[in-house]
Design a protein around this motif. Structure first.
Motif, mmCIF file in Angstrom:
data_model
loop_
_atom_site.group_PDB
_atom_site.id
_atom_site.type_symbol
_atom_site.label_atom_id
_atom_site.label_comp_id
_atom_site.label_asym_id
_atom_site.label_seq_id
_atom_site.Cartn_x
_atom_site.Cartn_y
_atom_site.Cartn_z
ATOM 1 N N GLU A 8 33.087 47.584 41.091
ATOM 2 C CA GLU A 8 33.117 48.452 39.913
ATOM 3 C C GLU A 8 33.783 47.734 38.746
ATOM 4 N N ILE A 9 34.820 46.949 39.049
ATOM 5 C CA ILE A 9 35.494 46.174 38.002
ATOM 6 C C ILE A 9 34.540 45.143 37.414
ATOM 7 N N TYR A 10 33.778 44.461 38.280
ATOM 8 C CA TYR A 10 32.784 43.501 37.781
ATOM 9 C C TYR A 10 31.810 44.183 36.825
ATOM 10 N N ARG A 11 31.382 45.354 37.211
ATOM 11 C CA ARG A 11 30.412 46.099 36.405
ATOM 12 C C ARG A 11 31.008 46.474 35.048
ATOM 13 N N LEU A 12 32.253 46.916 35.078
ATOM 14 C CA LEU A 12 32.922 47.305 33.827
ATOM 15 C C LEU A 12 33.204 46.094 32.946
ATOM 16 N N LYS A 13 33.554 44.967 33.565
ATOM 17 C CA LYS A 13 33.805 43.757 32.773
ATOM 18 C C LYS A 13 32.538 43.284 32.072
ATOM 19 N N LYS A 14 31.419 43.445 32.769
ATOM 20 C CA LYS A 14 30.144 43.071 32.151
ATOM 21 C C LYS A 14 29.877 43.948 30.927
ATOM 22 N N LYS A 66 45.574 49.596 45.565
ATOM 23 C CA LYS A 66 46.100 50.617 46.468
ATOM 24 C C LYS A 66 45.339 50.622 47.794
ATOM 25 N N GLU A 67 44.006 50.547 47.714
ATOM 26 C CA GLU A 67 43.195 50.533 48.929
ATOM 27 C C GLU A 67 43.423 49.253 49.724
ATOM 28 N N ALA A 68 43.565 48.136 49.029
ATOM 29 C CA ALA A 68 43.805 46.870 49.712
ATOM 30 C C ALA A 68 45.146 46.890 50.445
ATOM 31 N N LYS A 69 46.156 47.480 49.788
ATOM 32 C CA LYS A 69 47.484 47.579 50.410
ATOM 33 C C LYS A 69 47.419 48.435 51.673
ATOM 34 N N ALA A 70 46.554 49.460 51.637
ATOM 35 C CA ALA A 70 46.396 50.339 52.794
ATOM 36 C C ALA A 70 45.434 49.759 53.832
ATOM 37 N N LEU A 71 44.962 48.528 53.577
ATOM 38 C CA LEU A 71 44.037 47.821 54.464
ATOM 39 C C LEU A 71 42.661 48.485 54.543
ATOM 40 N N ASN A 72 42.327 49.296 53.517
ATOM 41 C CA ASN A 72 40.990 49.885 53.438
ATOM 42 C C ASN A 72 40.101 48.940 52.631
ATOM 43 N N PHE A 73 39.685 47.858 53.278
ATOM 44 C CA PHE A 73 39.041 46.774 52.546
ATOM 45 C C PHE A 73 37.648 47.130 52.041
ATOM 46 N N ILE A 74 36.966 47.997 52.743
ATOM 47 C CA ILE A 74 35.632 48.386 52.284
ATOM 48 C C ILE A 74 35.730 49.130 50.964
ATOM 49 N N GLU A 75 36.657 50.106 50.891
ATOM 50 C CA GLU A 75 36.847 50.839 49.645
ATOM 51 C C GLU A 75 37.347 49.916 48.535
ATOM 52 N N ALA A 76 38.241 48.991 48.915
ATOM 53 C CA ALA A 76 38.758 48.046 47.921
ATOM 54 C C ALA A 76 37.631 47.187 47.356
ATOM 55 N N ALA A 77 36.722 46.780 48.223
ATOM 56 C CA ALA A 77 35.594 45.966 47.766
ATOM 57 C C ALA A 77 34.697 46.738 46.815
ATOM 58 N N MET A 78 34.554 48.029 47.064
ATOM 59 C CA MET A 78 33.740 48.857 46.170
ATOM 60 C C MET A 78 34.381 48.947 44.778
ATOM 61 N N TYR A 79 35.701 49.129 44.762
ATOM 62 C CA TYR A 79 36.402 49.159 43.469
ATOM 63 C C TYR A 79 36.299 47.807 42.767
ATOM 64 N N ARG A 80 36.350 46.735 43.548
ATOM 65 C CA ARG A 80 36.224 45.401 42.968
ATOM 66 C C ARG A 80 34.886 45.225 42.253
#
Length: 672
Positions: free
Chosen positions: A659-665, A643-657
């Motif tokens: 978070e996904i790495y952390r959860l996958k670990k 959703k953030e990436a679609k809205a071009l909010n790349f900084i927020e999108a990167a933070m969620y990304r």
């Protein structure tokens, strides 16, 4: 009131001759002139002297908001007693409405408006319509985009004076017609409140309120008050209250517009049906009908700008009104960094047209949406009166229009020479750069680094940060006011290194910068052309120890031209210094940000540095989640990222990304 230049400096070097030549050209009614001025030669001061002499309202046009903010700050200092205004796009974020036929994807318009910039835009239009001659508007290319009809804006100006006989209710209706909203609670810009015989109006184009006190049906007192403390600042016998929005119109025109929209809707539906496009016919009928209902009930609708032609009273195919229409006929236009600004103006219309065409063909908008657009280049050139192109590297187009009328300004009054240019191999360029950065930091100097891509700028910032080098990056994704804050941070020493792509080329006034490093200088193209390299090198031309390092494995034709032109200018400056017994002196300019005084922003810069060493936080909730719960959390986080990436909010999108790495670990650990 006339423009009054206030400065302790006097024109020196090439400046007196340049000022005289430009003034003679203006007085001789020359349409086009060019000021060829190198970085640090005082082009802004030359233009300020010109404007103070010719006594005409002026539009100063810049190709990006950062430079516009800098010019606004400088002209504010030169003309503190006059009306210097700032007019740029008021969107912090803007996703235009679009339709992609190949994937049947409709993208709704999404935007975020900056209230402070909207205030400054209103202040600019109000100043132009006030009748004052001492108005200078510093603008980006936003000035060629459609705004309201200046005649309607002028007709909705409210003039009041003490002793004037007018009923309180009539004045309230006038305020509503000027798009002010009545409030009983939060008193903000563009609102008014009523307390008995007292009306407080928080003007939309400033930081103060107007208090109007009635005695019966007569205005007894008018004053300017602080909107928070309500303390009186100044009393007035006469006051103008300008509309709260640039897009203002009359009730009669609204009714006429509604009928015209309905007529065009019927024709468009019939056109689609005759072509067998039933889906498009149904789509346009539902969309426009809904918009009309909103306009009737609320006075506006989402995407109302697509109906601007009706509300402006324009004929099909005619150009929209824009900021240029608010100027008097004899205004003068100064196009800063014209070699970039002119092509930008030329390209605005084409991109907008292709996007609108799809929306119309597939039933999302009426054909009238095509008339809400930026000016075509030919329209822009036909509106402007006299023009002065300003650039260190003017293009052939400007030189041809000027017919050889070029005022050259290549001598710096301070005696500072063009920076020395050194070519170094690109092998281990980052390690070499870090050494040079360390040398400059110890001397208290600043560094600019230019890369070829945004990603490279971000990655380099991340890398340098690991070695405790204070740095930031800047590119087109950074919000307007944040860019200004970044520039202020570099100058004040909040950090030492600024990394960018294309925003570090033209016009930036950074006298603290002693080193400009150009990575991959031999990669021929737009960003490494002779003009670009010359402009980029010029960022070090304000420092006594200015130096440019080009990292390259070969000397390209563009690099050769830049080096030769720089050496020619160094020789001319050296001769001037010798003939006039001048010892070069370092430029020292105030680091006080004038823009931040006038734009009180709350948003702070968000620079996100990726963290490769992600560690799972000691979160008690996460610790006791089952594998399925963690998986659901990953899915939910991924949706937020998309959703953030679609809205071009790349900084927020990167933070969620991350978070996904952390959860996958964590998910993998629960598998073991």
């Amino acid at each position: 009131m006339e423009l009054k230049l206030i400065s302790t400096f006097k024109p020196t070097g090439d400046q007196p001759e340049a000022v005289k030549q430009l003034i003679d050209g203006v007085n001789s009614d020359l349409k086009f002139q060019t000021l060829l001025g190198v970085t640090g030669s005082g082009k802004t001061f030359t233009i300020a002297n010109l404007l103070a002499r010719i006594k005409k309202p002026a539009l100063i046009l810049s190709h990006n908001k950062t430079l516009a903010a800098q010019l606004y700050s400088e002209f504010k200092r030169f003309f503190p007693e006059n009306k210097v205004e700032y007019f740029v796009s008021y969107y912090d974020y803007y996703q235009p409405e679009a339709y992609i036929p190949s994937s049947n994807t409709y993208i709704e318009k999404d935007l975020s408006i900056n209230d402070e910039i909207e205030k400054l835009r209103l202040s600019a239009t109000s100043a132009l319509l006030s009748g004052r001659r001492d108005v200078i508007v510093v603008s980006s290319v936003s000035c060629i985009y459609g705004i309201g009809n200046p005649e309607d804006f002028h007709n909705n100006v409210i003039e009041i004076s003490t002793g004037q006989k007018i009923s309180r209710d009539r004045l309230l209706r006038q305020l509503v017609d000027s798009l002010y909203s009545r409030t009983e609670n939060e008193f903000t810009r563009g609102t008014f409140r009523v307390r008995g015989d007292t009306i407080d109006v928080f003007i939309a184009y400033g930081d103060v309120a107007t208090r109007i006190i009635f005695f019966g049906d007569k205005i007894e007192e008018i004053s300017t008050i602080d909107p928070v403390s309500c303390l009186t600042i100044e009393n007035h016998d006469f006051q103008r209250i300008y509309p709260a929005n640039i897009f203002v119109t009359s009730k009669n025109r609204i009714q006429t517009a509604i009928h015209e929209i309905q007529d065009d809707l019927f024709l468009q539906i019939e056109m689609f049906k005759n072509k067998g496009q039933i889906l498009e016919a149904k789509r346009i009928e539902e969309r426009v009908t809904f918009d009309l209902e909103m306009i009737k009930e609320l006075g506006y609708c989402s995407g109302i700008e697509n109906y601007s032609r009706y509300f402006d009273g324009r004929k099909p195919g005619t150009r929209p009104f824009c900021l240029l229409d608010f100027f008097p006929p004899d205004f003068i236009t100064i196009i800063d960094e014209s070699h970039v600004t002119i092509p930008q103006i030329r390209g605005m219309h084409g991109g907008d047209k292709s996007r609108k065409q799809n929306l119309i063909e597939y039933g999302f908008r009426l054909p009238a949406a095509m008339d809400n657009r930026p000016l075509q280049f030919e329209e822009f050139m036909s509106i402007i009166n006299q023009v002065i192109f300003v650039s260190a590297t003017p293009s052939d187009y400007e030189l041809q229009l000027s017919k050889g009328i070029v005022a050259e300004q290549v001598i710096r009054p301070t005696g500072i020479m063009e920076p020395l240019i050194e070519v170094r191999p690109s092998l281990n360029q980052v390690d070499n750069l870090m050494h040079e950065i360390d040398v400059r930091i110890k001397l208290g100097e600043r560094i600019l680094v230019t890369t070829l891509t945004k990603r490279m700028a971000e990655e380099l910032a991340k890398y340098l940060t690991k070695f405790d080098i204070k740095c930031r990056y800047i590119h087109s994704d950074i919000e307007t006011l944040d860019r200004v804050e970044i520039m202020d941070g570099l100058r004040t020493g909040a950090f030492d290194v600024l990394i960018g792509v294309n925003l570090l080329r033209e016009g930036l006034d950074l006298p603290e910068v002693s080193l400009v490093a150009i990575l991959d200088a031999d990669k021929e193209g737009f960003l490494r052309s002779a003009r670009s390299l010359t402009q980029t090198s010029g960022r070090a031309a304000r420092h006594l120890n200015g130096r440019v390092i080009m990292y390259a494995d070969k000397i390209t034709e563009s690099m050769r031209k830049t080096i030769e032109e720089t050496n020619r200018r160094r020789e001319k400056q050296l001769k001037y210094n010798t003939d006039n017994n001048i010892t070069p002196q370092q430029i020292i300019k105030s680091t006080k940000s004038m823009l931040n005084e006038f734009i009180q922003q709350e948003a702070k810069l968000k620079v996100y540095i990726e963290n490769e060493n992600i560690e799972v936080a000691a979160d008690p909730v996460l610790k006791y989640m089952t594998r399925d719960q963690v998986k659901k959390t990953i899915d939910a986080t991924r949706k937020s990222m998309e959703k953030e990436a679609k809205a071009l909010n790349f900084i927020e999108a990167a933070m969620y990304r991350d978070e996904i790495y952390r959860l996958k670990k964590l998910f993998d650990e629960k598998n073991n």
